[in-house]
Scaffold this active site. Sequence first.
Site, mmCIF file in Angstrom:
data_model
loop_
_atom_site.group_PDB
_atom_site.id
_atom_site.type_symbol
_atom_site.label_atom_id
_atom_site.label_comp_id
_atom_site.label_asym_id
_atom_site.label_seq_id
_atom_site.Cartn_x
_atom_site.Cartn_y
_atom_site.Cartn_z
ATOM 1 N N GLN A 103 -18.153 -22.152 25.402
ATOM 2 C CA GLN A 103 -18.259 -23.493 24.818
ATOM 3 C C GLN A 103 -17.202 -23.662 23.722
ATOM 4 O OE1 GLN A 103 -22.720 -24.435 24.065
ATOM 5 N NE2 GLN A 103 -22.628 -22.221 24.402
ATOM 6 N N HIS A 121 -15.764 -26.869 27.390
ATOM 7 C CA HIS A 121 -15.636 -27.979 26.438
ATOM 8 C C HIS A 121 -14.184 -28.215 26.032
ATOM 9 C CE1 HIS A 121 -20.130 -27.362 25.307
ATOM 10 N NE2 HIS A 121 -19.982 -27.947 26.443
ATOM 11 N N CYS A 129 -2.919 -37.431 27.239
ATOM 12 C CA CYS A 129 -2.472 -38.802 26.939
ATOM 13 C C CYS A 129 -3.558 -39.790 27.330
ATOM 14 C CB CYS A 129 -1.187 -39.109 27.704
ATOM 15 S SG CYS A 129 -0.632 -40.804 27.459
ATOM 16 N N CYS A 149 2.590 -39.463 23.403
ATOM 17 C CA CYS A 149 2.907 -38.783 24.666
ATOM 18 C C CYS A 149 4.418 -38.746 24.890
ATOM 19 C CB CYS A 149 2.228 -39.525 25.808
ATOM 20 S SG CYS A 149 2.685 -38.976 27.457
ATOM 21 N N GLY A 189 -24.008 -15.651 20.857
ATOM 22 C CA GLY A 189 -23.623 -16.520 19.751
ATOM 23 C C GLY A 189 -23.686 -17.998 20.024
ATOM 24 N N THR A 190 -24.797 -18.440 20.655
ATOM 25 C CA THR A 190 -24.967 -19.880 20.829
ATOM 26 C C THR A 190 -26.378 -20.313 20.442
ATOM 27 O OG1 THR A 190 -24.762 -21.763 22.329
ATOM 28 C CG2 THR A 190 -25.559 -19.691 23.304
ATOM 29 N N ASN A 215 -27.628 -12.712 19.414
ATOM 30 C CA ASN A 215 -27.500 -13.816 18.475
ATOM 31 C C ASN A 215 -28.051 -13.415 17.107
ATOM 32 O OD1 ASN A 215 -26.544 -16.631 19.004
ATOM 33 N ND2 ASN A 215 -28.338 -17.093 17.778
HETATM 34 C C1 BV8 Z 1 -22.714 -34.540 29.140
HETATM 35 C C2 BV8 Z 1 -16.251 -29.809 21.949
HETATM 36 C C3 BV8 Z 1 -22.998 -36.111 30.929
HETATM 37 C C4 BV8 Z 1 -16.017 -30.662 20.749
HETATM 38 C C5 BV8 Z 1 -18.660 -29.827 22.286
HETATM 39 C C6 BV8 Z 1 -30.027 -33.434 27.929
HETATM 40 C C7 BV8 Z 1 -30.909 -33.455 26.883
HETATM 41 C C8 BV8 Z 1 -30.480 -33.928 25.618
HETATM 42 C C9 BV8 Z 1 -29.158 -34.354 25.392
HETATM 43 C C10 BV8 Z 1 -28.306 -34.314 26.425
HETATM 44 C C11 BV8 Z 1 -28.717 -33.889 27.696
HETATM 45 N N1 BV8 Z 1 -27.659 -33.950 28.522
HETATM 46 C C12 BV8 Z 1 -26.578 -34.443 27.826
HETATM 47 C C13 BV8 Z 1 -26.955 -34.665 26.540
HETATM 48 C C14 BV8 Z 1 -26.108 -35.156 25.498
HETATM 49 C C15 BV8 Z 1 -25.268 -34.052 24.824
HETATM 50 C C16 BV8 Z 1 -26.125 -33.008 24.144
HETATM 51 O O1 BV8 Z 1 -26.410 -31.946 24.670
HETATM 52 N N2 BV8 Z 1 -26.499 -33.337 22.895
HETATM 53 C C17 BV8 Z 1 -27.272 -32.358 22.087
HETATM 54 C C18 BV8 Z 1 -26.725 -32.372 20.680
HETATM 55 C C19 BV8 Z 1 -28.741 -32.648 22.154
HETATM 56 N N3 BV8 Z 1 -24.403 -33.374 25.800
HETATM 57 C C20 BV8 Z 1 -23.242 -34.004 26.118
HETATM 58 O O2 BV8 Z 1 -22.892 -35.069 25.671
HETATM 59 C C21 BV8 Z 1 -22.350 -33.274 27.116
HETATM 60 N N4 BV8 Z 1 -21.907 -34.194 28.134
HETATM 61 O O3 BV8 Z 1 -23.816 -34.036 29.294
HETATM 62 O O4 BV8 Z 1 -22.155 -35.535 29.946
HETATM 63 C C22 BV8 Z 1 -24.024 -36.889 30.186
HETATM 64 C C23 BV8 Z 1 -23.611 -37.675 29.099
HETATM 65 C C24 BV8 Z 1 -24.586 -38.393 28.402
HETATM 66 C C25 BV8 Z 1 -25.954 -38.287 28.742
HETATM 67 C C26 BV8 Z 1 -26.316 -37.480 29.840
HETATM 68 C C27 BV8 Z 1 -25.356 -36.746 30.551
HETATM 69 C C28 BV8 Z 1 -21.054 -32.773 26.428
HETATM 70 C C29 BV8 Z 1 -21.376 -31.714 25.445
HETATM 71 C C30 BV8 Z 1 -20.061 -31.100 24.906
HETATM 72 C C31 BV8 Z 1 -19.708 -31.689 23.560
HETATM 73 N N5 BV8 Z 1 -18.556 -30.946 22.991
HETATM 74 N N6 BV8 Z 1 -17.549 -29.183 21.821
HETATM 75 C C32 BV8 Z 1 -15.312 -29.900 19.655
HETATM 76 O O5 BV8 Z 1 -15.474 -28.672 19.586
HETATM 77 O O6 BV8 Z 1 -14.604 -30.552 18.905
HETATM 78 S S1 BV8 Z 1 -20.227 -29.153 21.995
HETATM 79 C C33 BV8 Z 1 -20.001 -28.054 20.663
HETATM 80 O O7 BV8 Z 1 -21.271 -27.940 20.046
HETATM 81 C C34 BV8 Z 1 -19.611 -26.648 21.036
HETATM 82 O O8 BV8 Z 1 -18.674 -26.609 22.076
HETATM 83 C C35 BV8 Z 1 -20.948 -26.048 21.435
HETATM 84 O O9 BV8 Z 1 -21.285 -26.397 22.743
HETATM 85 C C36 BV8 Z 1 -21.909 -26.768 20.507
HETATM 86 C C37 BV8 Z 1 -22.157 -25.907 19.305
HETATM 87 O O10 BV8 Z 1 -23.081 -24.950 19.701
HETATM 88 P P1 BV8 Z 1 -22.768 -23.377 19.474
HETATM 89 O O11 BV8 Z 1 -21.444 -23.028 20.029
HETATM 90 O O12 BV8 Z 1 -23.965 -22.674 19.968
HETATM 91 O O13 BV8 Z 1 -22.613 -23.249 17.871
HETATM 92 P P2 BV8 Z 1 -23.767 -23.390 16.760
HETATM 93 O O14 BV8 Z 1 -23.076 -23.419 15.457
HETATM 94 O O15 BV8 Z 1 -24.715 -24.490 17.121
HETATM 95 O O16 BV8 Z 1 -24.618 -22.020 16.877
HETATM 96 C C38 BV8 Z 1 -23.981 -20.801 16.614
HETATM 97 C C39 BV8 Z 1 -25.028 -19.717 16.901
HETATM 98 O O17 BV8 Z 1 -24.405 -18.454 16.685
HETATM 99 C C40 BV8 Z 1 -26.240 -19.792 15.968
HETATM 100 O O18 BV8 Z 1 -27.435 -19.629 16.741
HETATM 101 C C41 BV8 Z 1 -26.055 -18.602 15.011
HETATM 102 O O19 BV8 Z 1 -27.282 -17.977 14.707
HETATM 103 C C42 BV8 Z 1 -25.219 -17.650 15.857
HETATM 104 N N7 BV8 Z 1 -24.299 -16.788 15.086
HETATM 105 C C43 BV8 Z 1 -23.622 -17.115 13.956
HETATM 106 N N8 BV8 Z 1 -22.822 -16.063 13.579
HETATM 107 C C44 BV8 Z 1 -23.017 -15.086 14.517
HETATM 108 C C45 BV8 Z 1 -23.953 -15.552 15.486
HETATM 109 N N9 BV8 Z 1 -24.361 -14.810 16.542
HETATM 110 C C46 BV8 Z 1 -23.805 -13.559 16.657
HETATM 111 N N10 BV8 Z 1 -22.888 -13.044 15.773
HETATM 112 C C47 BV8 Z 1 -22.491 -13.770 14.698
HETATM 113 N N11 BV8 Z 1 -21.626 -13.247 13.849
HETATM 114 ZN ZN ZN Z 2 1.354 -40.566 28.602
#
Ligand code: BV8
Ligand code: ZN
Length: 242
Positions: A103, A121, A129, A149, A189-190, A215
Amino acid sequence: MQAERSISAVKARLARARAVTVLTGAGISADSGVPTFRGADGLWRNFRAEDLATPEAFARDPRLVWEWYNWRRELIATKSPNPAHYVLADLERRLERFWLITQNVDGLHRAAGSQQLSEIHGNIWKVRCTRCGRVDENRTVPIAILPSCTACNGLLRPHIVWFGESLATEDLDRSYEALRRCEVLLIIGTSGVVYPAASFAPVAKAAGAFVVEINLDATPNTEVVDVSLQGRAKEVVPELLS
Ligand code: BV8
Ligand code: ZN
């Protein structure tokens, strides 16, 4: 005692597995100094990622969104992969069937040598573009705040999947195939709250895979997996694969 037993059980499974799939999130890059999304360090000017990583935010204020991505590019440009990234690249070379679903947009898996991967992602070092759709690699730091672009002078956007946007079909197809065909799935780590990645653990489990979470904290995946190992990715992942 329990943790040791779990770690040795997972090591045994991995040692005899021929097909392994891995799903990673921001936690694997936290040990490289890349801020996570939901961690305290994930905020920028008090904006949540979900507020800026949307097509609406870009339409409303592309300068603000580019300033955010430029801040992240400048930060990530100074970071390197950590041991967790490297042992996964090594595992890929040792196994017949291996796939890595990330991700993360930071590009650290590629930098560590991983090739069999889906960046579902997108990648922060790629631009697209908004007029002709051309995708290019661009590692300029700092990048022009409203970059244009080279082919049609249209406004560029990060080649990243924003909230509300669908993932690339080939990435989804490749990911589901890897989830359904693996003997072991490692989830590293997610926080397991963003879909569709948050639905991947049950898909692999239903297909008979042994599912392991690594995690720092418990997550919604913790209920689904066979073994949940709480610890830092850079320590636990090398231990599992050594
Ligand atoms: C889509 C790019 C079709 C941007 C990203 C079903 C139910 C509810 C909502 C939805 C659903 N289906 C779709 C949705 C909407 C939405 C969604 O899921 N919303 C959430 C918030 C509820 N999903 C979408 O919009 C997706 N598109 O489904 O299209 C559609 C559209 C609309 C409606 C229906 C269908 C697109 C999702 C992608 C968005 N883009 N990234 C950018 O980076 O600039 S998501 C972005 O956030 C990341 O890529 C990643 O996916 C997410 C962050 O999560 P994590 O990576 O897990 O990071 P986080 O900080 O949260 O957690 C870190 C973990 O690591 C923690 O648990 C921590 O304890 C642990 N940790 C920390 N340090 C360590 C560690 N573990 C081990 N070692 C360590 N040292
Ligand atoms: Zn272009």
